[in-house]
Scaffold this active site. Structure first.
Site, PDB file in Angstrom:
ATOM      1  N   HIS A  68       4.239  -8.965  -0.032  1.00 40.01           N
ATOM      2  CA  HIS A  68       3.154  -9.779   0.516  1.00 40.01           C
ATOM      3  C   HIS A  68       1.837  -9.532   0.047  1.00 40.01           C
ATOM      4  O   HIS A  68       1.436  -8.411   0.670  1.00 40.01           O
ATOM      5  CB  HIS A  68       3.228 -10.315   1.761  1.00 40.01           C
ATOM      6  N   CYS A  69       1.107  -9.958  -0.879  1.00 41.73           N
ATOM      7  CA  CYS A  69      -0.057  -9.482  -1.339  1.00 41.73           C
ATOM      8  C   CYS A  69      -1.357 -10.251  -0.651  1.00 41.73           C
ATOM      9  O   CYS A  69      -1.257 -11.427  -0.582  1.00 41.73           O
ATOM     10  CB  CYS A  69      -0.376  -9.927  -3.008  1.00 41.73           C
ATOM     11  N   PHE A  70      -2.234  -9.417   0.022  1.00 39.02           N
ATOM     12  CA  PHE A  70      -3.011 -10.137   1.048  1.00 39.02           C
ATOM     13  C   PHE A  70      -4.045 -10.389   0.227  1.00 39.02           C
ATOM     14  O   PHE A  70      -4.890 -11.234   0.703  1.00 39.02           O
ATOM     15  CB  PHE A  70      -3.514  -8.839   2.059  1.00 39.02           C
TER      16      PHE A  70
END
Length: 274
Positions: free
Chosen positions: A121-123
């Site tokens: 998951h890329c913030f």
């Protein structure tokens, strides 16, 4: 979990703010300072070439950034057959993997989406990285690191000309920040010049981080793995590295290097065609 959800909102806004500041500094400060006499500037002057290069890098970085967000794994989750009686809660730990789903299918708690070939998951995009947007994520990291390097070089040239200092000594950049802080509080340095110096170190940090992400991601792609599979200790079938590259970048890989394009050859579409 609340902190992670807050970070998922703040990080994209922070990235967009840094991108806007970088664009303004380049267009209205660095590039104009390269023109000594605009009336006698040749067509292919270094300033114009630098401006064209920065616009090319910025357009690719932001274009792939938008495509990473647009290629939402939520659309993939609607096409998955979770099985009779299966609930989304069954996917929370990533342990459920029905036969109709591709390997390493995972439900993300942060964005509440099911991702095929989940990587992480890329913030900074507020989105999961999977089979649909992996290529755009790699291109985003690549062009962001190059744009930061370009801004770093232009900023150093601007500071060198403004403060009449030389960066020939490798230690000059390392001692620039503490020396500038002392000058700023003594009144010998303007706030705008101090802001540019702080941005130099920010560009260096972001550029190195994105370059590291890109290199690490490419190594995983060559091995046919994802970060999720490595973290969970999943065993993947060994395949030639050319097939692994083509699975992510497709046959139009050269076009994807030059302009931001969607990865239409995703696993989802190939799964539908079977």
């Amino acid at each position: 979990m609340l902190v992670l959800r807050l970070l998922n909102v703040v990080a994209p806004a922070y990235f967009l703010c840094i991108s806007l500041v970088t664009f303004v500094l380049q267009i209205f400060l660095f590039i104009p300072s390269m023109f000594r006499d605009p009336s006698t500037t040749p067509l292919f002057s270094p300033a114009l070439l630098h401006g064209a290069l920065f616009l090319f890098l910025s357009a690719n970085a932001m274009g792939n950034y938008v495509l990473v967000i647009q290629s939402s794994p939520e659309d993939l989750g609607k096409d998955l057959n979770l099985g009779k009686g299966a609930e989304v809660a069954d996917w929370l730990d990533g342990s459920r993997s029905p036969g109709s789903a591709l390997p390493s299918t995972h439900f993300c708690r942060l964005c509440a989406r099911v991702t095929q070939r989940h990587d992480h998951h890329c913030f900074f995009t507020g989105n999961c990285i999977g089979s649909r947007n992996m290529r755009n994520f790699v291109m985003f990291c690549l062009y962001t690191s190059l744009a930061c390097l370009d801004s770093l070089v232009a900023g150093m040239a601007y500071i060198s000309a403004t403060l009449s200092m030389s960066f020939a000594d490798p230690l000059a950049f390392l001692t620039l920040l503490p020396h500038s802080i002392s000058q700023f509080f003594s009144g010998a340095l303007l706030s705008s010049e101090m802001f540019v110096i702080l941005m130099l170190y920010l560009w260096l940090g972001i550029g190195l981080a994105c370059a590291g992400f890109c290199c690490h991601q490419m190594l995983l792609i060559l091995r046919g793995q994802t970060r999720y599979q490595v973290r969970k200790g999943m065993v993947v079938r060994a395949r030639p590295w050319r097939e692994n590259l083509q699975e992510v970048f497709g046959k139009r890989w050269l076009l994807g290097l030059l302009i931001p394009v969607l990865n239409v050859e995703s696993d989802c579409r190939r799964q539908k065609g079977k």
